[in-house]
Design a protein around this motif. Sequence first.
Motif, PDB file in Angstrom:
ATOM      1  N   THR A  80      34.107  62.544  50.448  1.00 26.88           N
ATOM      2  CA  THR A  80      34.247  61.673  49.284  1.00 26.88           C
ATOM      3  C   THR A  80      33.764  60.270  49.614  1.00 26.88           C
ATOM      4  O   THR A  80      34.062  59.728  50.672  1.00 26.88           O
ATOM      5  N   ILE A  85      37.113  55.059  46.371  1.00 29.11           N
ATOM      6  CA  ILE A  85      38.548  55.082  46.634  1.00 29.11           C
ATOM      7  C   ILE A  85      39.160  53.735  46.254  1.00 29.11           C
ATOM      8  O   ILE A  85      38.722  52.681  46.717  1.00 29.11           O
ATOM      9  N   ASN A 150      41.298  58.379  43.437  1.00 27.12           N
ATOM     10  CA  ASN A 150      39.949  58.900  43.646  1.00 27.12           C
ATOM     11  C   ASN A 150      39.487  59.501  42.333  1.00 27.12           C
ATOM     12  O   ASN A 150      39.845  60.637  42.007  1.00 27.12           O
TER      13      ASN A 150
END
Length: 395
Positions: A80, A85, A150
């Motif tokens: 990711t 984030i 996220n």
Amino acid sequence: MVLKQRQPHIFGEMFLLILPLACAVSVSSLPEDSSRRRVVHVLEDETGAVIVQTAPGKVVTHRGGSITLPCRFHHEPEDTDPARIRIKWTKVTDALQFEDVFVALGKQQRVFGSYRGRVFLEQAGPGDASVIIQNVTLEDYGRYECEVTNDMEDDTGFVNLDLEGVVFPYYPREGRYKLNYHQAEDACKDQDAILASHSQLHKAWLEGLDWCNAGWLEDGSVQYPISHPRDQCGRKDNPAGVRNYGYRHKEDERYDAFCFTSKLNGEVYFLKRFKKVNYAEGVKACIRDGAAVAKVGQLYAAWKFQLLDRCEAGWLEDGSIRYPIVNPRSRCGGSQPGVRHLGFPDKKFRLYGVYCFHKYMDETAGGSTGNESQKENLLKSKRSKSRPVNATNAI
């Protein structure tokens, strides 16, 4: 200060886990002791999802120290984009009320209110959402929420920040049971303290605090600690404990206050004089000495942390007369250690000395560099202005 009411979230399957850690004290004046950190065990179940096991707890520091609020996260898939984030820290100030502290999205960061210049990401590696608070204040005490988002998935964890300190009962010159909730808040603040929490009062009771007058706490409840049950304090046959009147009307009802304070960035000392002084003369004497008349919370902090022991009564900033006893002895006010209180005499009386407070010059937030030389210089100065306690000084 940004306060808002948080609405409950409803999510589907969650893959983002917030891992609040029970962490050792991280005070800048002390060397880091990695052996005191708790071990976090990371396991995988049959589905491959990560499970983190750690004991819940709190982190502890003192006013002026630095502390890490620990929070770690794991997300799937592993690749990711970190720029997506979002890390957000808030302080829980009341039921469903949150005060914004810190937010970061990728490399963009923002700190709010009184936390500006004092809060930073720890950045100890991937999955670390911990923040460091420097130059901790009394108001920083409390419960914090770490939220990591996220895209459409998020989760939260909580960390409790506790402070080393001392609880003391307080009432003003006007007498007992004269303070509504807001006046009690102001009274504690005026004496270099804050209203104590229930957990702080309960801890003080466990350490022996016994006080027969009810006082406000920070949550709006009114309580008092009894270590030695007696008929004058809620009946002798009732068990010892913290007696609770419940939540009271903050405007109309009046009680005393239970205040809480922590370590000082300075020194309290008894100013030697060849003659006793009235209140105004005591104020001027401290000012001439490069200090100020000590406040009640400062005297309690000096008694608790600096082990100030002086069997001579002196003026304090609120016009009360008190003196601190660490080692009880005859003619020094009883068999228990504590800060003795002789009331609020006429300020014109020349019957007492004065306690002064000398504040250290500002230094790097949370650090102790420079303080040691200041302490040594002040100690040398104090030796020429005070004298050892002996029986002839006893009040």
